[in-house]
Design a protein around this motif. Sequence first.
Motif, short mmCIF file in Angstrom:
data_model
loop_
_atom_site.label_atom_id
_atom_site.label_comp_id
_atom_site.label_asym_id
_atom_site.label_seq_id
_atom_site.Cartn_x
_atom_site.Cartn_y
_atom_site.Cartn_z
N VAL A 80 0.83 -1.21 0.00
CA VAL A 80 0.00 0.00 0.00
C VAL A 80 0.86 1.26 0.00
CG1 VAL A 80 -0.28 0.20 2.51
CG2 VAL A 80 -2.08 1.03 1.01
N ASN A 81 2.10 1.16 0.47
CA ASN A 81 3.01 2.31 0.53
C ASN A 81 4.15 2.18 -0.47
OD1 ASN A 81 1.39 3.15 2.60
ND2 ASN A 81 2.87 2.86 4.20
N VAL A 125 11.65 6.93 9.49
CA VAL A 125 11.28 5.56 9.16
C VAL A 125 9.83 5.53 8.72
CG1 VAL A 125 11.02 3.23 10.11
CG2 VAL A 125 12.98 4.63 10.77
N GLY A 126 9.49 4.61 7.83
CA GLY A 126 8.11 4.46 7.36
C GLY A 126 7.84 5.34 6.16
N SER A 127 6.57 5.70 6.01
CA SER A 127 6.18 6.53 4.88
C SER A 127 6.87 7.89 4.95
CB SER A 127 4.67 6.74 4.86
OG SER A 127 4.32 7.65 3.83
N ALA A 133 -0.85 4.30 6.81
CA ALA A 133 -1.24 3.75 5.51
C ALA A 133 -2.63 4.23 5.09
CB ALA A 133 -1.18 2.24 5.54
N GLU A 134 -3.00 5.43 5.50
CA GLU A 134 -4.31 5.94 5.08
C GLU A 134 -4.26 6.36 3.62
OE1 GLU A 134 -2.23 7.84 6.98
OE2 GLU A 134 -2.21 9.79 6.04
N PRO A 135 -5.40 6.40 2.95
CA PRO A 135 -5.42 6.79 1.53
C PRO A 135 -5.25 8.30 1.37
CG PRO A 135 -7.63 6.34 2.27
CD PRO A 135 -6.72 6.03 3.43
N ARG A 152 -12.10 10.05 -1.57
CA ARG A 152 -11.79 8.62 -1.65
C ARG A 152 -12.77 7.82 -0.80
NH1 ARG A 152 -6.31 7.74 -3.32
NH2 ARG A 152 -5.37 9.72 -3.78
N THR A 153 -13.02 6.61 -1.22
CA THR A 153 -13.85 5.72 -0.43
C THR A 153 -12.98 5.09 0.65
OG1 THR A 153 -15.23 5.25 -2.35
CG2 THR A 153 -15.34 3.70 -0.52
N THR A 154 -13.40 5.24 1.88
CA THR A 154 -12.69 4.63 3.00
C THR A 154 -13.69 3.95 3.91
OG1 THR A 154 -12.86 6.50 4.53
CG2 THR A 154 -11.03 6.54 2.95
#
Length: 184
Positions: A80-81, A125-127, A133-135, A152-154
Amino acid sequence: MDFGIVLIGISVSNEFHTGLLLRSKIGKYHVTICGTTPCRLNGSEKIAKAITDHLGIQVGQTTKDGMFTLGEMECMGCCVNAPMICVADYTKGVDGFSYNYYEDLTTSDAINILETLKKGGKPKVGSQHRNKAEPAGSVQGDKWVPGKLTERTTLLGEPKGPFCRDLRVAKKEFEDAQAAAAAK
């Protein structure tokens, strides 16, 4: 004892699993680039080219100063990322190593991470562009493109159509049409 295994078969199998058998000394930082489809579709090949050009080495090689070894890993599990790299930090020895993911990368993000490590710093670290990991956007064409959560659809909001029709209304319309046809 003969198991019926050709020695070259063992070598080829180990070559496929690049992280299982390293035949040379690893640098202080073992940088691996994700090579699976989601990362490739989102630019990991550009990341790999930027890193190889910047470090002057290819996958499987170590820089002359012993700082970086470059590898490729199959699926880091954070699709996802994508795209992403992983860095094993051996600056505190094998017993004190850390293993960190750097996600949502552009080529400049990847180079900045390497430069920060080279200077002894600790990159985020990470995104590199979102909190989790949200859209909230994605890497498109080597640029981070933010997205609006409202577009966006969440799981937090009402999904956009097409919606299933109300079957009670459909049944009534059908019955009315049958009644009208029977009355003719």
